[in-house]
Design an enzyme around this catalytic site. Structure first.
Site, PDB file in Angstrom:
ATOM      1  CB  CYS A   1      15.034   6.987 -13.776  1.00 46.79           C
ATOM      2  SG  CYS A   1      14.953   7.818 -12.090  1.00 46.79           S
TER       3      CYS A   1
ATOM      4  CG  ASN B   1      -4.944 -10.195  14.265  1.00 48.27           C
ATOM      5  OD1 ASN B   1      -4.371  -9.462  14.153  1.00 48.27           O
ATOM      6  ND2 ASN B   1      -6.317 -10.157  13.894  1.00 48.27           N
TER       7      ASN B   1
ATOM      8  CB  CYS C   1      14.355  12.239 -10.166  1.00 48.26           C
ATOM      9  SG  CYS C   1      15.518  10.853 -10.436  1.00 48.26           S
TER      10      CYS C   1
ATOM     11  CG  HIS D   1      -1.876  -1.471   1.005  1.00 44.50           C
ATOM     12  ND1 HIS D   1      -2.735  -1.634   2.398  1.00 44.50           N
ATOM     13  CD2 HIS D   1      -2.219  -1.804   0.444  1.00 44.50           C
ATOM     14  CE1 HIS D   1      -3.483  -2.646   1.962  1.00 44.50           C
ATOM     15  NE2 HIS D   1      -3.236  -2.670   0.522  1.00 44.50           N
TER      16      HIS D   1
END
Length: 465
Positions: free
Chosen positions: A145, A235, A167, A134
């Site tokens: 690039c 969990n 960049c 995500h």
């Protein structure tokens, strides 16, 4: 304006989900399951870990479906939880660092994360062994690039939008984009493809702190079943994949993982954060050539216009206090302009006061100032310096240590740019969290590797091919 973490998550996630009840295995049952998990990991040849928000709750980051989770509180009309420290200062927790040790030991082959908190990458998991399905709130990417830029500040947008930076590759220079997905964005193949590949060949997929309800990500662990692999789920809530799992553990992820590390005779390494900044001293002669006009700037290595989030203020003093007035810089950009006599040499003394969430209040840096003697350019071995700083910080159990890693000289205008590495956080972990003190029974190593002693049911993301 940068979104807060809770706001960001409530924007990119489905807020219509109901919170889920938590379940806890009995102490005896939990211990037995931890031993089962340790044996599975010991025998595994290709372990993959799949993580969700539950591994970051101990780091001060709220989850979604727990009793105090973001979705639960929103559903009940309650205010969202307040962060205990700035999001950019959140530190990897026990589970994050245990995974780092498992990877270094050659046991863990790949990590798949649904989190956007950047803690896996910050902990030290190699980028090539991590899929962030995500996105990452601290990552910018070049669409031209493919270069990635991991920041020490939150990127101000989400939804793969253009940011304010470009960049740094001189042959490219394209506008960068954030990497955090909005709901309409498909999972990027760059992350999804290796995640699928590793799940298909995994003999164990360990799911930590995830409700396994957001598709298509939640179906990735199932891909190991066709090849005979096993799913383990740790969990506090029940998940839709529990029936497919060979082992389901209801317990705090940190406690389970710490118990496993004890049984595998693996230590959980400390987390030592090293931040970078650059100090720029620009000089010019006055018109009568009797004085030096100079400017001192303390800036981010990500660009002079980028925020420097871990520095709150800078106190400037000089070795000759009688001649030069002290200054306090408390607003970014941190900048000081002065004029001094051309033939004088002195030290500029900087006290950098850290922002909230750092492990110590400040650090100090001395800068020799000599207009006539040009400094030498150099670039040192960063990895070697980082390792030395980590070792020193761990031995001292404190932070604030700093070293120069790079210096370059620019001719026009005459400037000296020095990059410093600074230890800004140290966090250690005690893995002995189980009551039984005789749990270390896997003394022959793992897999033949020598070990160290020391979003909703109905909402779906698109899978982009």
């Amino acid at each position: 304006m940068s979104l807060g973490y809770a706001e960001k998550l409530s924007y990119i996630e489905d807020v219509g989900n109901v919170g889920m009840a938590e379940f806890f295995d009995s102490p005896q049952n939990l211990q037995e399951k931890i031993e089962q998990l340790a044996k599975l990991i010991q025998k595994s040849k290709h372990l993959v870990v799949f993580t969700g928000a539950g591994i970051s709750t101990s780091c001060g980051i709220p989850d979604f479906r727990g009793p105090n989770g973001i979705w639960t509180l929103q559903r009940e009309g309650k205010p969202l939880p307040e962060a205990s420290l700035p999001f950019h200062r959140a530190m990897p927790g026990m589970t994050h660092m245990a995974l780092v040790e498992l990877e270094k030991a050659g046991i863990l082959k790949f990590v798949i994360s649904q989190n956007v908190d950047g803690l896996h990458l910050r902990s030290g998991i190699p980028r090539e062994k991590l899929a962030e399905l995500h996105g990452n709130s601290f990552m910018e990417a070049c669409p031209s690039c493919g270069s990635e830029y991991f920041r020490d500040f939150e990127v101000e947008t989400i939804g793969l939008k253009e940011t304010s930076r470009r960049c740094s590759d001189l042959k490219c220079g394209a506008k960068l984009r954030d990497t955090v997905l909005d709901w309409e964005d498909a999972l990027p193949p760059k992350e999804m493809n290796p995640a699928e590949k590793h799940c298909k060949i995994a003999d164990v997929v360990l799911c930590l702190g995830t409700s396994l309800q957001i598709t298509p990500a939640c179906n990735l662990p199932l891909k190991c079943l066709r090849g005979g692999g096993k799913i383990v789920i740790v969990n506090l809530q029940k998940t839709p994949k529990d029936k497919k799992a060979s082992l389901v553990i209801h317990g705090f992820v940190d406690k389970v993982v710490a118990g496993v590390m004890d049984l595998l005779n693996l230590r959980i390494p400390p987390y030592i954060r090293i931040d970078l900044l650059q100090i720029i001293v620009t000089q010019s002669l006055s018109s009568d050539k009797k004085f030096v006009n100079w400017t001192l700037r303390i800036t981010s290595v990500h660009g002079q216009t980028a925020q420097l989030p871990f520095i709150k203020s800078v106190e400037v003093s000089f070795s000759d206090r009688q001649k030069y007035k002290e200054a306090s810089l408390d607003k970014q950009p941190f900048q000081l302009k002065r004029r001094t006599v051309i033939n004088e040499t002195f030290d500029i003394k900087l006290k950098l006061n850290f922002s909230d969430g750092c492990g110590c209040p400040c650090t100090q840096i001395n800068i020799p100032f000599d207009f006539k003697v040009p400094p030498k350019c150099f670039e040192l071995d960063k990895d070697d310096i980082f390792q030395r700083l980590r070792e020193t910080a761990f031995q001292d159990l404190g932070c604030g240590q700093n070293e120069v890693i790079e210096r370059k000289v620019l001719s026009s205008p005459k400037s000296e740019v020095t990059v410093y590495a600074i230890v800004s956080n140290v966090k250690t972990f005690e893995s002995n969290c189980l009551s039984n003190g005789d749990l270390k029974w896997l003394k022959d190593g793992v897999n033949g590797t020598e070990t160290s002693k020391k979003r909703s049911n109905s909402r779906k993301r698109k899978s982009r091919s």
